[in-house]
Design a protein around this motif. Structure first.
Motif, PDB file in Angstrom:
ATOM      1  N   TRP A 226       0.835  -1.205   0.000  1.00 43.99           N
ATOM      2  CA  TRP A 226       0.000   0.000   0.000  1.00 43.99           C
ATOM      3  C   TRP A 226       0.874   1.262   0.000  1.00 43.99           C
ATOM      4  O   TRP A 226       0.577   2.239  -0.685  1.00 43.99           O
ATOM      5  CB  TRP A 226      -0.941  -0.013   1.195  1.00 43.99           C
ATOM      6  CG  TRP A 226      -1.823   1.197   1.275  1.00 43.99           C
ATOM      7  CD1 TRP A 226      -1.852   2.153   2.240  1.00 43.99           C
ATOM      8  CD2 TRP A 226      -2.818   1.609   0.315  1.00 43.99           C
ATOM      9  NE1 TRP A 226      -2.788   3.115   1.964  1.00 43.99           N
ATOM     10  CE2 TRP A 226      -3.405   2.802   0.785  1.00 43.99           C
ATOM     11  CE3 TRP A 226      -3.265   1.075  -0.898  1.00 43.99           C
ATOM     12  CZ2 TRP A 226      -4.401   3.465   0.091  1.00 43.99           C
ATOM     13  CZ3 TRP A 226      -4.270   1.742  -1.584  1.00 43.99           C
ATOM     14  CH2 TRP A 226      -4.829   2.923  -1.098  1.00 43.99           C
TER      15      TRP A 226
ATOM     16  N   CYS B  90       2.009   1.837  -3.423  1.00 43.02           N
ATOM     17  CA  CYS B  90       0.909   2.381  -4.237  1.00 43.02           C
ATOM     18  C   CYS B  90       0.755   3.885  -3.999  1.00 43.02           C
ATOM     19  O   CYS B  90       0.592   4.671  -4.938  1.00 43.02           O
ATOM     20  CB  CYS B  90      -0.404   1.664  -3.902  1.00 43.02           C
ATOM     21  SG  CYS B  90      -0.508  -0.028  -4.487  1.00 43.02           S
TER      22      CYS B  90
ATOM     23  N   LEU C 261      -8.693  -6.401  -3.042  1.00 44.48           N
ATOM     24  CA  LEU C 261      -8.138  -5.463  -2.071  1.00 44.48           C
ATOM     25  C   LEU C 261      -9.285  -4.689  -1.418  1.00 44.48           C
ATOM     26  O   LEU C 261     -10.114  -4.090  -2.099  1.00 44.48           O
ATOM     27  CB  LEU C 261      -7.184  -4.475  -2.756  1.00 44.48           C
ATOM     28  CG  LEU C 261      -6.648  -3.354  -1.852  1.00 44.48           C
ATOM     29  CD1 LEU C 261      -5.759  -3.920  -0.751  1.00 44.48           C
ATOM     30  CD2 LEU C 261      -5.880  -2.313  -2.675  1.00 44.48           C
TER      31      LEU C 261
ATOM     32  N   LEU D 143      -2.336   0.093  -8.460  1.00 41.89           N
ATOM     33  CA  LEU D 143      -2.640  -1.284  -8.079  1.00 41.89           C
ATOM     34  C   LEU D 143      -2.139  -2.264  -9.134  1.00 41.89           C
ATOM     35  O   LEU D 143      -1.609  -3.337  -8.811  1.00 41.89           O
ATOM     36  CB  LEU D 143      -4.155  -1.456  -7.880  1.00 41.89           C
ATOM     37  CG  LEU D 143      -4.781  -0.639  -6.739  1.00 41.89           C
ATOM     38  CD1 LEU D 143      -6.280  -0.898  -6.682  1.00 41.89           C
ATOM     39  CD2 LEU D 143      -4.135  -0.969  -5.407  1.00 41.89           C
TER      40      LEU D 143
ATOM     41  N   VAL E 123      -7.073  -6.692 -10.393  1.00 35.49           N
ATOM     42  CA  VAL E 123      -7.355  -6.402  -8.982  1.00 35.49           C
ATOM     43  C   VAL E 123      -8.769  -5.849  -8.848  1.00 35.49           C
ATOM     44  O   VAL E 123      -9.169  -4.952  -9.582  1.00 35.49           O
ATOM     45  CB  VAL E 123      -6.345  -5.385  -8.416  1.00 35.49           C
ATOM     46  CG1 VAL E 123      -6.683  -5.066  -6.954  1.00 35.49           C
ATOM     47  CG2 VAL E 123      -4.943  -5.912  -8.525  1.00 35.49           C
TER      48      VAL E 123
ATOM     49  N   LEU F 132     -11.346  -3.888  -6.379  1.00 35.82           N
ATOM     50  CA  LEU F 132     -11.257  -2.966  -5.244  1.00 35.82           C
ATOM     51  C   LEU F 132     -12.568  -2.934  -4.470  1.00 35.82           C
ATOM     52  O   LEU F 132     -13.640  -2.781  -5.039  1.00 35.82           O
ATOM     53  CB  LEU F 132     -10.917  -1.560  -5.754  1.00 35.82           C
ATOM     54  CG  LEU F 132     -10.707  -0.482  -4.698  1.00 35.82           C
ATOM     55  CD1 LEU F 132      -9.556  -0.855  -3.774  1.00 35.82           C
ATOM     56  CD2 LEU F 132     -10.431   0.857  -5.366  1.00 35.82           C
TER      57      LEU F 132
END
Length: 485
Positions: free
Chosen positions: A9, A12, A53, A78, A86, A88
């Protein structure tokens, strides 16, 4: 939280920070970075399971703002740090029942499943009496009503700073999608002249510009009360309610003046519910937070909290300086740096007073055909201060107290013992004794003919109770500041 997830994270966030849209200059970029950090400091990754995520956000505001402003950047981050595909998810803290998690899902194109809201249904008795004049004939055009919006109160003329940035950001988001964000109602509160009304008008103007077919209506709460009373006297409450049903964006100023008006509150409650349940936008302004408005129904206060409450504070030095530059530039007037600093440092209360001083400076310069100089500014400010010097007397104190609590002076001077009137009356007596040379007898005489012993008791009560009661202590400080400012 898993240590690996924390590292992912952080990478990111760093990727997004490094790839923020290029600003025109370094100062703008710095502001962009500060805004980014302010937002994402309150966002936490909860889990990463099979490319799903989940982010924990404090409220729907964060979810809406991320989607509107950072979705593409977040998607790229991401993809780079986790991989393709991914999904979210959001977990919104304020929407989670105790012990349960209710994540909100969103795909990478920004489509989302809206968070379900728990709402009371309109009472059956009221529903039976309400008829939407356009429900039976959808092809009928809506009535063309005057929105009461001021063209000057646009976003373009609204100067943002630290004191109003949050409220302005939310307002712009609402203007893009009225009734379709989590900020419904938007409850703007703050002191006199800080820009609440301007922001409400700005949303209305933006909506009318983008959606001319939408019905936008701005009015003061006093006007709303007058309309309701007239409708009740003419036995036309249903027509009154029907009129407000057709509004798409309803903006009501100084909602605190509904205090103590039970019948008007009942009508407002049902109108609010109807509009909210039908996806219409509601914007309310007040000089105090919802929980601080006296004598207003709990069910209405709870609805004020459904959306978002945003405080607007008095402008800081930098914001005052921006306002001065913005206002003078419209008249082609340019001041030197020291002149700008002087003006911004002299007027510290609110935007309205600041603009008044600016207009006076322009007028003096025009009348006397003098070039603006620092000496002329100082001379003008001194004259304004001399002319506007307040005389703190009992009537003035009573006016300030009544304005603070949203009541009329006639109520303060009456003999009613209702708490919503008795407390302001005691506070007015207390400040009259503290800030004037009047005797207890004189204060009682000017407070509806009260006995001097009543005034003595009121002063002692306020003095003693404010030492242990946080709410009363807050009233004493805020009202004292208003009287002296």
């Amino acid at each position: 939280m898993n240590e690996n997830l924390t590292l992912i994270w952080d990478r990111c966030l760093q990727f997004m920070r490094d790839n923020l849209n290029a600003a025109e200059d370094h100062s703008d970029l710095k502001k962009l970075e500060n805004s980014f950090d302010l937002l994402f400091d309150n966002v936490r990754p909860v889990s990463l399971i099979e490319n799903n995520l989940t982010l924990l956000v404090p409220s729907d505001f964060y979810k809406e703002y991320i989607e509107d402003n950072y979705l593409s950047l977040l998607s790229a981050a991401l993809k780079k740090n986790i991989g393709k595909g991914v999904k979210l998810w959001y977990s919104v803290m304020e929407n989670k029942p105790t012990g349960q998690e209710q994540p909100i899902t969103m795909n990478m194109k920004g489509k989302n499943i809206p968070t379900p809201k728990v709402q009371e249904k309109v009472a059956p008795a009221f529903t039976a009496n309400l008829i939407n004049p356009f429900a039976a004939a959808p092809a009928t055009p809506k009535v063309n009503i005057d929105s009461n919006l001021k063209a000057d109160f646009s976003f373009e003329n609204y100067v943002e700073g630290e004191s109003n940035k949050f409220a302005a950001t939310v307002a712009r988001s609402i203007a893009k999608r009225p009734g379709a964000t989590a900020f419904n109602p938007l409850f703007l509160y703050g002191g006199y002249g800080v820009g609440k009304t301007h922001l409400g008008h700005a949303v209305g103007l933006e909506v009318k510009n983008a959606h001319p077919d939408k019905v936008v209506l701005y009015l003061s709460s006093e006007k709303f009360i007058q309309q309701f009373v007239s409708a009740a006297k003419a036995n036309k409450q249903t027509e009154f309610a029907n009129f407000y049903q057709m509004v798409d964006v309803l903006i009501i100023d100084d909602i605190q003046f509904l205090s103590g008006k039970k019948s008007t509150q009942d009508s407002f409650f049902h109108i609010f519910d109807y509009l909210h349940q039908n996806g219409k936008q509601i914007i309310l302004t007040s000089d105090k937070a919802p929980v601080d408005i006296l004598d207003i129904q709990d069910r209405i206060v709870s609805r004020f909290k459904w959306g978002l409450s945003a405080e607007i504070k008095s402008p800081d030095f930098d914001t005052r300086r921006k306002i001065i530059v913005d206002r003078l530039s419209r008249d082609g007037i340019v001041l030197t740096e020291d002149m700008l600093d002087f003006l911004a440092s002299e007027v510290k209360t609110n935007v309205r007073e600041l603009i008044g001083v600016i207009n006076s400076v322009i007028a003096y310069s025009t009348i006397y055909k003098s070039d603006l100089s620092l000496d002329l500014l100082k001379e003008t400010i001194n004259k304004i201060a001399a002319n506007q010097k307040k005389v703190i007397n009992i009537p003035y104190i009573q006016e300030v107290v009544c304005d603070y609590f949203g009541i009329k002076r006639e109520q303060l001077l009456s003999r009613t013992r209702k708490r919503e009137i008795a407390l302001p009356r005691q506070l007015a007596m207390y400040f009259s004794k503290e800030l004037t040379n009047a005797t207890f007898a004189k204060i009682g005489e000017e407070t509806g003919g009260k006995d001097h012993s009543t005034v003595m008791y009121a002063c002692e009560t306020i003095k003693d109770v404010s030492k242990i009661d946080k709410e009363l202590k807050k009233y004493v400080k805020e009202i004292g500041d208003r009287i002296k400012q």
